[in-house]
Design a protein around this motif. Sequence first.
Motif, PDB file in Angstrom:
ATOM      1  N   GLN A  51       0.835  -1.193   0.000  1.00 44.30           N
ATOM      2  CA  GLN A  51       0.000   0.000   0.000  1.00 44.30           C
ATOM      3  C   GLN A  51       0.878   1.255   0.000  1.00 44.30           C
ATOM      4  OE1 GLN A  51      -3.221  -0.200  -0.223  1.00 44.30           O
ATOM      5  NE2 GLN A  51      -3.606  -2.345   0.294  1.00 44.30           N
ATOM      6  N   HIS A  52       0.369   2.297  -0.648  1.00 47.03           N
ATOM      7  CA  HIS A  52       1.064   3.587  -0.622  1.00 47.03           C
ATOM      8  C   HIS A  52       0.405   4.552   0.365  1.00 47.03           C
ATOM      9  CE1 HIS A  52       3.732   2.631  -3.963  1.00 47.03           C
ATOM     10  NE2 HIS A  52       2.696   2.092  -4.568  1.00 47.03           N
ATOM     11  N   PHE A  53      -0.845   4.238   0.767  1.00 40.77           N
ATOM     12  CA  PHE A  53      -1.576   5.073   1.723  1.00 40.77           C
ATOM     13  C   PHE A  53      -2.303   4.183   2.718  1.00 40.77           C
ATOM     14  CE2 PHE A  53      -1.175   7.766  -1.991  1.00 40.77           C
ATOM     15  CZ  PHE A  53      -0.874   9.009  -1.456  1.00 40.77           C
ATOM     16  N   CYS A  54      -2.569   4.733   3.869  1.00 42.71           N
ATOM     17  CA  CYS A  54      -3.422   4.094   4.865  1.00 42.71           C
ATOM     18  C   CYS A  54      -4.490   5.092   5.305  1.00 42.71           C
ATOM     19  CB  CYS A  54      -2.611   3.645   6.077  1.00 42.71           C
ATOM     20  SG  CYS A  54      -1.783   2.067   5.871  1.00 42.71           S
ATOM     21  N   GLN A  55      -5.601   4.574   5.731  1.00 49.04           N
ATOM     22  CA  GLN A  55      -6.662   5.432   6.249  1.00 49.04           C
ATOM     23  C   GLN A  55      -6.546   5.485   7.768  1.00 49.04           C
ATOM     24  OE1 GLN A  55     -10.797   5.297   4.700  1.00 49.04           O
ATOM     25  NE2 GLN A  55     -11.349   4.716   6.796  1.00 49.04           N
ATOM     26  N   VAL A  56      -6.348   6.687   8.282  1.00 49.79           N
ATOM     27  CA  VAL A  56      -6.215   6.888   9.721  1.00 49.79           C
ATOM     28  C   VAL A  56      -7.477   7.567  10.242  1.00 49.79           C
ATOM     29  CG1 VAL A  56      -4.879   7.989  11.567  1.00 49.79           C
ATOM     30  CG2 VAL A  56      -3.708   7.065   9.555  1.00 49.79           C
ATOM     31  N   SER A  57      -8.063   6.985  11.271  1.00 52.89           N
ATOM     32  CA  SER A  57      -9.294   7.528  11.857  1.00 52.89           C
ATOM     33  C   SER A  57      -9.067   7.841  13.339  1.00 52.89           C
ATOM     34  CB  SER A  57     -10.447   6.534  11.712  1.00 52.89           C
ATOM     35  OG  SER A  57     -10.697   6.240  10.340  1.00 52.89           O
ATOM     36  N   ILE A  58      -9.590   8.972  13.768  1.00 51.02           N
ATOM     37  CA  ILE A  58      -9.490   9.408  15.163  1.00 51.02           C
ATOM     38  C   ILE A  58     -10.879   9.337  15.782  1.00 51.02           C
ATOM     39  CG2 ILE A  58      -8.648  11.184  16.739  1.00 51.02           C
ATOM     40  CD1 ILE A  58      -6.533  10.205  14.754  1.00 51.02           C
ATOM     41  N   TYR A  59     -10.990   8.645  16.914  1.00 51.86           N
ATOM     42  CA  TYR A  59     -12.276   8.483  17.591  1.00 51.86           C
ATOM     43  C   TYR A  59     -12.217   9.077  18.989  1.00 51.86           C
ATOM     44  CZ  TYR A  59     -13.528   5.045  13.983  1.00 51.86           C
ATOM     45  OH  TYR A  59     -13.810   4.418  12.790  1.00 51.86           O
ATOM     46  N   GLN A  60     -13.318   9.676  19.391  1.00 49.98           N
ATOM     47  CA  GLN A  60     -13.500  10.100  20.778  1.00 49.98           C
ATOM     48  C   GLN A  60     -14.067   8.915  21.557  1.00 49.98           C
ATOM     49  OE1 GLN A  60     -16.175  13.411  21.195  1.00 49.98           O
ATOM     50  NE2 GLN A  60     -16.193  13.335  23.427  1.00 49.98           N
ATOM     51  N   VAL A  61     -13.398   8.541  22.629  1.00 50.25           N
ATOM     52  CA  VAL A  61     -13.858   7.413  23.426  1.00 50.25           C
ATOM     53  C   VAL A  61     -15.024   7.858  24.303  1.00 50.25           C
ATOM     54  CG1 VAL A  61     -13.226   5.720  25.185  1.00 50.25           C
ATOM     55  CG2 VAL A  61     -11.575   6.347  23.407  1.00 50.25           C
ATOM     56  N   LEU A  62     -16.149   7.130  24.186  1.00 47.75           N
ATOM     57  CA  LEU A  62     -17.330   7.421  24.994  1.00 47.75           C
ATOM     58  C   LEU A  62     -17.458   6.466  26.168  1.00 47.75           C
ATOM     59  CD1 LEU A  62     -19.886   8.070  22.092  1.00 47.75           C
ATOM     60  CD2 LEU A  62     -18.446   9.738  23.286  1.00 47.75           C
ATOM     61  N   VAL A 121      -5.859   2.347  12.176  1.00 46.74           N
ATOM     62  CA  VAL A 121      -5.203   2.393  10.866  1.00 46.74           C
ATOM     63  C   VAL A 121      -5.785   1.260  10.021  1.00 46.74           C
ATOM     64  CG1 VAL A 121      -3.023   2.235   9.622  1.00 46.74           C
ATOM     65  CG2 VAL A 121      -3.097   3.349  11.866  1.00 46.74           C
ATOM     66  N   GLN A 122      -6.313   1.634   8.845  1.00 41.15           N
ATOM     67  CA  GLN A 122      -6.928   0.665   7.938  1.00 41.15           C
ATOM     68  C   GLN A 122      -6.386   0.873   6.531  1.00 41.15           C
ATOM     69  OE1 GLN A 122     -10.881   2.135   9.014  1.00 41.15           O
ATOM     70  NE2 GLN A 122     -11.409   0.076   9.764  1.00 41.15           N
ATOM     71  N   GLY A 123      -6.824  -0.008   5.624  1.00 42.01           N
ATOM     72  CA  GLY A 123      -6.485   0.168   4.219  1.00 42.01           C
ATOM     73  C   GLY A 123      -7.188   1.380   3.653  1.00 42.01           C
ATOM     74  N   PRO A 124      -6.846   1.789   2.420  1.00 43.52           N
ATOM     75  CA  PRO A 124      -7.417   3.005   1.828  1.00 43.52           C
ATOM     76  C   PRO A 124      -8.944   3.028   1.799  1.00 43.52           C
ATOM     77  CG  PRO A 124      -5.564   2.252   0.528  1.00 43.52           C
ATOM     78  CD  PRO A 124      -5.823   1.188   1.545  1.00 43.52           C
ATOM     79  N   GLY A 125      -9.590   1.890   1.635  1.00 45.45           N
ATOM     80  CA  GLY A 125     -11.051   1.858   1.614  1.00 45.45           C
ATOM     81  C   GLY A 125     -11.658   1.484   2.939  1.00 45.45           C
ATOM     82  N   GLY A 126     -10.894   1.506   3.979  1.00 48.00           N
ATOM     83  CA  GLY A 126     -11.393   1.103   5.280  1.00 48.00           C
ATOM     84  C   GLY A 126     -11.250  -0.375   5.541  1.00 48.00           C
ATOM     85  N   SER A 127     -10.506  -1.076   4.685  1.00 45.40           N
ATOM     86  CA  SER A 127     -10.328  -2.519   4.844  1.00 45.40           C
ATOM     87  C   SER A 127      -9.386  -2.805   6.005  1.00 45.40           C
ATOM     88  CB  SER A 127      -9.761  -3.126   3.559  1.00 45.40           C
ATOM     89  OG  SER A 127      -8.528  -2.500   3.213  1.00 45.40           O
ATOM     90  N   PRO A 128      -9.629  -3.901   6.729  1.00 44.95           N
ATOM     91  CA  PRO A 128      -8.770  -4.224   7.875  1.00 44.95           C
ATOM     92  C   PRO A 128      -7.376  -4.651   7.423  1.00 44.95           C
ATOM     93  CG  PRO A 128     -10.336  -5.992   7.479  1.00 44.95           C
ATOM     94  CD  PRO A 128     -10.725  -4.868   6.554  1.00 44.95           C
TER      95      PRO A 128
END
Length: 371
Positions: A129-140, A192-199
């Motif tokens: 992969q050349h990119f990864c999808q990074v997501s930030i979550y607020q813990v509830l 951290v996931q793949g570009p399309g949100g894949s695990p």
Amino acid sequence: MLGTVLLLLALAKPVCPSPSGAASRRAEALKKLLEVFGMEDPPPPPAHSKQPPQYMVDLFNTVANADGVTKNPDILEGNTVRSFLDKTHSEEMRFLFILSSVARNEKILTAELHLFRLWPRATDGPKRQHFCQVSIYQVLERSEPDAPAGKKLLATKLVSLQGSGWEVFSITQAVRDWTEDESSNQGLVVTVQGPGGSPLNTPPLRFASGRDHHESKKPMLVLFTDDGRRGASLPTAGFPDLQPPAPILTDKKLTGRRSPRSLDRLQPCQRHPLSVDFEEIGWSGWIISPRGYNAYHCKGSCPFPLGENMRPTNHATVQSIINALKLSEGVSSPCCVPDKLYSINLLYFDDDENVVLKQYDDMVAGSCGCH
């Protein structure tokens, strides 16, 4: 405000020690000076030789010159920037920032999560992969952060796997929630996931943690706020010209016969240097930059008739005329005062050893005039 500062600075370090009142007078003067800087007590110096985040140092150098004087009042959003380091010290991509030092009256403008992207892990095969999808979550729900109702998405973006460096994510709404209700601060979790949100079984992208990496790469929350403090409505401009005033030529015969005070009255209104040294005041332990600054002060006479070089207001011109012609009793000549004031910036450690950049209005006399 500036007049108060000048008086306090004059009192801060007495020329001659006096037995009883000097200590209390100095303490009272420094207490008033702290009020000018919006503090009740001076923060204690860091327990060890702690270095400020490079981001905060660079930001200070962007908005201020070496003396702390603001280069351009429009560079900084609000008047306060606070930096917080992660308190979890965990290898996992979970972060917690303690925001107890944020005052209730501070308006939250922008909050940013700064993560240092490490060099990616080497991967083999044609599916690199050349990119990864990074997501930030607020813990509830701290006990179940991976459950659907246990977290809330704050930000997501594609991050390159080439090289290393800082990545910045906006998390403003989460910080507003935390400052309104401190108990709701359960921290953040990063995925951290793949570009399309894949695990990804072994994500190639990693961020520096607060435990195993250098201080300069630790996860950091940067908070831009405004505390509502504003200065006087004097004219302002861009980068100030704060060169020392030109010397005034005086008649040597006059200077030989006149006292210094009478000479001050003979000299026209102008700006004079006024050095503020934080080390002499005893604040060098917690103030990072600047080490001091030139506040300047205004001194001199406003004789009739007032020329344009005196920068008089219309009111001062009229007052000068009335005084010169003795048309009304008790009317003095105009006073030499600052007619342009500039802000300064302080970079310092707060009570929790967080680094703060704060801008203070009306701290430097930019020019003087007869008012």
